[in-house]
Structure formats: C-alpha cells, structure tokens
Write an enzyme that holds these catalytic residues in place. Structure first.
Site, PDB file in Angstrom:
ATOM      1  N   GLY A  10       0.821  -1.207   0.000  1.00 46.51           N
ATOM      2  CA  GLY A  10       0.000   0.000   0.000  1.00 46.51           C
ATOM      3  C   GLY A  10       0.850   1.251   0.000  1.00 46.51           C
ATOM      4  O   GLY A  10       1.893   1.317   0.650  1.00 46.51           O
ATOM      5  N   ARG A  71       0.846  -5.122  -5.025  1.00 50.53           N
ATOM      6  CA  ARG A  71       0.979  -6.181  -4.010  1.00 50.53           C
ATOM      7  C   ARG A  71       1.465  -7.477  -4.650  1.00 50.53           C
ATOM      8  O   ARG A  71       1.111  -8.571  -4.221  1.00 50.53           O
ATOM      9  CB  ARG A  71      -0.361  -6.386  -3.295  1.00 50.53           C
ATOM     10  CG  ARG A  71      -0.790  -5.170  -2.472  1.00 50.53           C
ATOM     11  CD  ARG A  71      -1.946  -5.501  -1.547  1.00 50.53           C
ATOM     12  NE  ARG A  71      -2.392  -4.342  -0.800  1.00 50.53           N
ATOM     13  CZ  ARG A  71      -1.834  -3.910   0.320  1.00 50.53           C
ATOM     14  NH1 ARG A  71      -0.787  -4.543   0.809  1.00 50.53           N
ATOM     15  NH2 ARG A  71      -2.294  -2.851   0.943  1.00 50.53           N
ATOM     16  N   ASP A 102       5.544  -5.611   5.921  1.00 48.00           N
ATOM     17  CA  ASP A 102       5.946  -6.976   6.228  1.00 48.00           C
ATOM     18  C   ASP A 102       6.005  -7.865   4.987  1.00 48.00           C
ATOM     19  O   ASP A 102       6.923  -8.671   4.829  1.00 48.00           O
ATOM     20  CB  ASP A 102       4.969  -7.565   7.254  1.00 48.00           C
ATOM     21  CG  ASP A 102       5.414  -8.929   7.758  1.00 48.00           C
ATOM     22  OD1 ASP A 102       6.464  -9.004   8.404  1.00 48.00           O
ATOM     23  OD2 ASP A 102       4.697  -9.910   7.499  1.00 48.00           O
ATOM     24  N   THR A 125       4.708   1.375   6.602  1.00 49.94           N
ATOM     25  CA  THR A 125       3.318   0.940   6.752  1.00 49.94           C
ATOM     26  C   THR A 125       2.583   1.940   7.631  1.00 49.94           C
ATOM     27  O   THR A 125       3.089   2.330   8.688  1.00 49.94           O
ATOM     28  CB  THR A 125       3.195  -0.469   7.369  1.00 49.94           C
ATOM     29  OG1 THR A 125       1.833  -0.706   7.732  1.00 49.94           O
ATOM     30  CG2 THR A 125       4.067  -0.649   8.593  1.00 49.94           C
ATOM     31  N   ASP A 127       0.140   1.190   9.256  1.00 54.21           N
ATOM     32  CA  ASP A 127      -0.339   0.420  10.409  1.00 54.21           C
ATOM     33  C   ASP A 127       0.640   0.408  11.579  1.00 54.21           C
ATOM     34  O   ASP A 127       0.286  -0.010  12.687  1.00 54.21           O
ATOM     35  CB  ASP A 127      -0.628  -1.024  10.005  1.00 54.21           C
ATOM     36  CG  ASP A 127      -1.866  -1.156   9.133  1.00 54.21           C
ATOM     37  OD1 ASP A 127      -2.617  -0.166   9.022  1.00 54.21           O
ATOM     38  OD2 ASP A 127      -2.074  -2.235   8.560  1.00 54.21           O
ATOM     39  N   ASP A 129       3.076  -1.546  12.252  1.00 53.73           N
ATOM     40  CA  ASP A 129       3.117  -2.889  12.839  1.00 53.73           C
ATOM     41  C   ASP A 129       4.376  -3.687  12.505  1.00 53.73           C
ATOM     42  O   ASP A 129       4.378  -4.912  12.624  1.00 53.73           O
ATOM     43  CB  ASP A 129       1.877  -3.682  12.419  1.00 53.73           C
ATOM     44  CG  ASP A 129       1.755  -3.858  10.903  1.00 53.73           C
ATOM     45  OD1 ASP A 129       2.632  -3.365  10.169  1.00 53.73           O
ATOM     46  OD2 ASP A 129       0.777  -4.479  10.459  1.00 53.73           O
ATOM     47  N   ARG A 171      -5.389  -4.144  10.103  1.00 53.14           N
ATOM     48  CA  ARG A 171      -5.807  -5.540   9.962  1.00 53.14           C
ATOM     49  C   ARG A 171      -5.520  -6.348  11.223  1.00 53.14           C
ATOM     50  O   ARG A 171      -6.375  -7.036  11.758  1.00 53.14           O
ATOM     51  CB  ARG A 171      -5.076  -6.167   8.770  1.00 53.14           C
ATOM     52  CG  ARG A 171      -5.329  -7.656   8.584  1.00 53.14           C
ATOM     53  CD  ARG A 171      -4.526  -8.199   7.412  1.00 53.14           C
ATOM     54  NE  ARG A 171      -4.940  -7.586   6.178  1.00 53.14           N
ATOM     55  CZ  ARG A 171      -5.981  -8.004   5.446  1.00 53.14           C
ATOM     56  NH1 ARG A 171      -6.686  -9.048   5.863  1.00 53.14           N
ATOM     57  NH2 ARG A 171      -6.306  -7.403   4.336  1.00 53.14           N
ATOM     58  N   LEU A 274      -8.501   7.247   2.358  1.00 52.10           N
ATOM     59  CA  LEU A 274      -8.196   8.614   2.798  1.00 52.10           C
ATOM     60  C   LEU A 274      -6.985   8.611   3.727  1.00 52.10           C
ATOM     61  O   LEU A 274      -6.191   9.553   3.746  1.00 52.10           O
ATOM     62  CB  LEU A 274      -9.386   9.221   3.540  1.00 52.10           C
ATOM     63  CG  LEU A 274     -10.532   9.807   2.713  1.00 52.10           C
ATOM     64  CD1 LEU A 274     -11.681  10.166   3.628  1.00 52.10           C
ATOM     65  CD2 LEU A 274     -10.050  11.031   1.945  1.00 52.10           C
TER      66      LEU A 274
END
Length: 344
Positions: A10, A71, A102, A125, A127, A129, A171, A274
């Site tokens: 992403g 991806r 990851d 990322t 996220d 993570d 996620r 967004l």
C-alpha cells in the site's frame, strides 16, 4: 555501484522522502539508481527508470510514490523469482532497496537468504506494525488524517444527536484506531488485540446520553473481532498475492448493533484510503528522509540483508529476518490509557 529501488504494498505519505534520501546518498557517492516500477512487478519485468539528484530534488512534499506500487508476490509463482533474478542481472544491479511493509520486506529477506541477492529493507506501513522499529513513516500522517476526520464528524454527530462509528485501517494491529481515537476523544475504541465487549460499549454510550451527552464517537479498527453471533463477515472472500483477505464492514456492523441495543440513531463512516493519501506530515518527511539516507549508507557500506529502523531518536540497522519475523501489535498500555475514558 548501480542500485535498484522499489516501493511495494500500500502507498503512504513519506515514500518519496525515502526515495529522495537514498538517491542523494548514492548519487553523492558516484553511484547510479534505477527506480523499479510498481513494486516487485517492476523487479520481475525489469521495468525501471533512472533516478537522479535532479529528478528527485522536488518530490519530498508529494504523497504516494513516484515509482508506483503493487501487491505482487514473486514467490507466488516460482517462474517470477527466476525472472526477477534475470532482470536484476540484465539491469546490472549491484543492490536493491525495498521499501515496504511486512510482505514486501518478507520477499526481500527471502531473496537475500535464498539467492544471496544484495537487498536492503526500509520499513513502510501506516499500520505501524513492523518489528524492530519504534515508528514507521506514514503512520503519523495517517493518524492525523483520522483525527481531523473525527473532529469533523463530531460536529455533525452533535448537530443531529447521533452516534457515529468511524472505521479505520488496521488488519492485525490497532495502532491507528487507538491513537486516532485517543486524539479525537472517542467515547469507545475497538482494536484487534482486545476482546470487543459490546455490552460495555453500549452501556457507556447509553449512560453518557442519560448524563446529557447526546452524541458519541466510536472508533473501530477494520480488524476488530466481533463475536460470530453478532454477524461479522469480511466484505468479500478475495485474497491478494500474500493471502490476505479483504476486510471491511466492521464499522457498519458495530453501528447496527449500537442502534439496535441502545435505540440511538447511529451512522458509520469508513475512512478507507483517505488514510493513505495526501502530503506527508513534517514528522514523516523527516523520518522518511532519515531512513532513506540510512538505506543509502547501508548500500555504500555493503551491509546487505539489513533493514534501517528508528530506535529512540537514532537510525540504526537490524537484520531483515528479525524485522519480518513477528508483527508489532498494539502495546496494551496504550489501550489501557485510552480505556480510562470509557466511563461516564
């Protein structure tokens, strides 16, 4: 030295800062950089474009990635790995910098271990993570976008005396939902790491209304797990090249549960992409630049199979295999601090 660089997975704000930083270091050392298009897809097909000090000088402020992304997973098809190795040789590359999360860095680690390809990783990322780094670039911009969205939604929730459920990305890790929810003064926050207590959430919302607060905000991570009896399903069964099922719908489900159990009119908003878009924050511009510079220096030093990382205020390097071995989920203490406000 001729170095390839790619951005996978992403997109997120700060990618161009990394590219610019790496190109600057390698260019200053007399090296050459080739930007591979659309992540591992470009590495497989050998599609690249020269990156110079001149054509990367003014990309710092831009969101997304000038190289494009995808991806694509070379290891999904053994022939793609062979094509990638052949493209690496045909382009005359001496090293490859992979910027991603990851999945992207997992491929870089496999290529280093399986084929001794000279790979360097850079953590990306929204996220937040990835292990071995305190923060990933893109995260700061993302939580600020979420916070601003919550601020705007609060005004309409208050005007109509509604509850609004805001669904964020995340996620497996609830960093975005937790920090954006804290910054946005959410009434309740749902994250993947914590068991969702529907009864407690609805009780808080009802009691606050009884006490005079006629509106509310609930922030839910897309990966928050709702008990099967509540009817949670993923938006579709499609999976990407890395086996990830598309998530979506938890916000709508939570909103319907709240309205049913409390009788309070409830709406939901999915922030979706967004959270990935727009110009990077000052923090992400600086962090991205420092990580890019660090990646370039690892290439010059020929320290391969490593990933640049932020630890404290220092840019360090760690083994790629350590960085992709385990996801960094939400620190429970963050949620415990946020939960202090889940009372009337």
């Amino acid at each position: 030295m001729k170095v390839g660089i790619l951005t996978g997975g992403g997109d997120c704000p700060g990618l161009n800062a990394v590219i610019r930083g790496a190109v600057r270091v390698i260019g200053n050392a007399g090296g050459e950089v080739i930007g591979l298009q659309r992540g591992w897809r470009g590495a497989i097909d050998g599609i690249g474009t020269p990156l110079t000090l001149e054509n990367t000088a003014d990309i710092l402020w831009k969101g997304g990635t000038i190289l494009g992304s995808s991806r694509t997973n070379p290891y999904k098809n053994p022939e793609d790995v062979k094509k990638l190795l052949a493209s690496y040789e045909r382009l005359g590359l001496d090293a490859l910098i992979a910027i991603g999360g990851d999945d992207t860095l997992g491929v870089a680690n496999k290529l280093y271990n399986d084929h001794k390809l000279n790979t360097i990783g850079c953590p990306k990322t929204i996220d937040n993570d990835l292990s071995c780094t305190d923060v990933t670039f893109g995260f700061d911009t993302s939580i600020n976008i979420c916070m601003e969205s919550i601020d705007r939604l609060r005004t309409t929730a208050e005007s109509h005396q509604r509850i609004i459920v805001v669904e964020t990305m995340g996620r497996h890790a609830g960093w975005i939902a937790c920090e954006a929810g804290m910054a946005g003064s959410a009434d309740y926050i749902l994250v993947p790491e914590m068991k969702v207590d529907i009864e407690a959430m609805c009780n808080v919302l009802k009691k606050r209304r009884e006490a005079g607060k006629m509106w509310g905000i609930v922030v839910a991570s897309e990966g928050a797990v709702i008990a099967p009896e509540e009817g949670y399903v993923t938006s579709n069964a499609k999976v990407d090249d890395f086996g990830h099922v598309s998530l979506g719908g938890v916000g709508e489900l939570v909103a319907s549960i709240i309205e049913k159990r409390t009788g309070i009119e409830t709406r939901h908003v999915i922030l979706g992409h967004l959270q990935r878009g727009g110009t990077p924050s000052a923090y992400d511009r600086v962090l991205g630049t420092r990580l890019g510079v660090g990646a370039g220096r690892l290439v010059i030093a020929k320290k391969f199979g490593r990933m640049v990382a932020l630890q404290g205020t220092s840019i360090v390097d760690v083994a790629l295999q350590d960085a992709v071995g385990k996801l960094k989920t939400l620190d429970p203490s963050f949620y415990q601090d946020a939960a202090e406000f889940f009372t009337v």
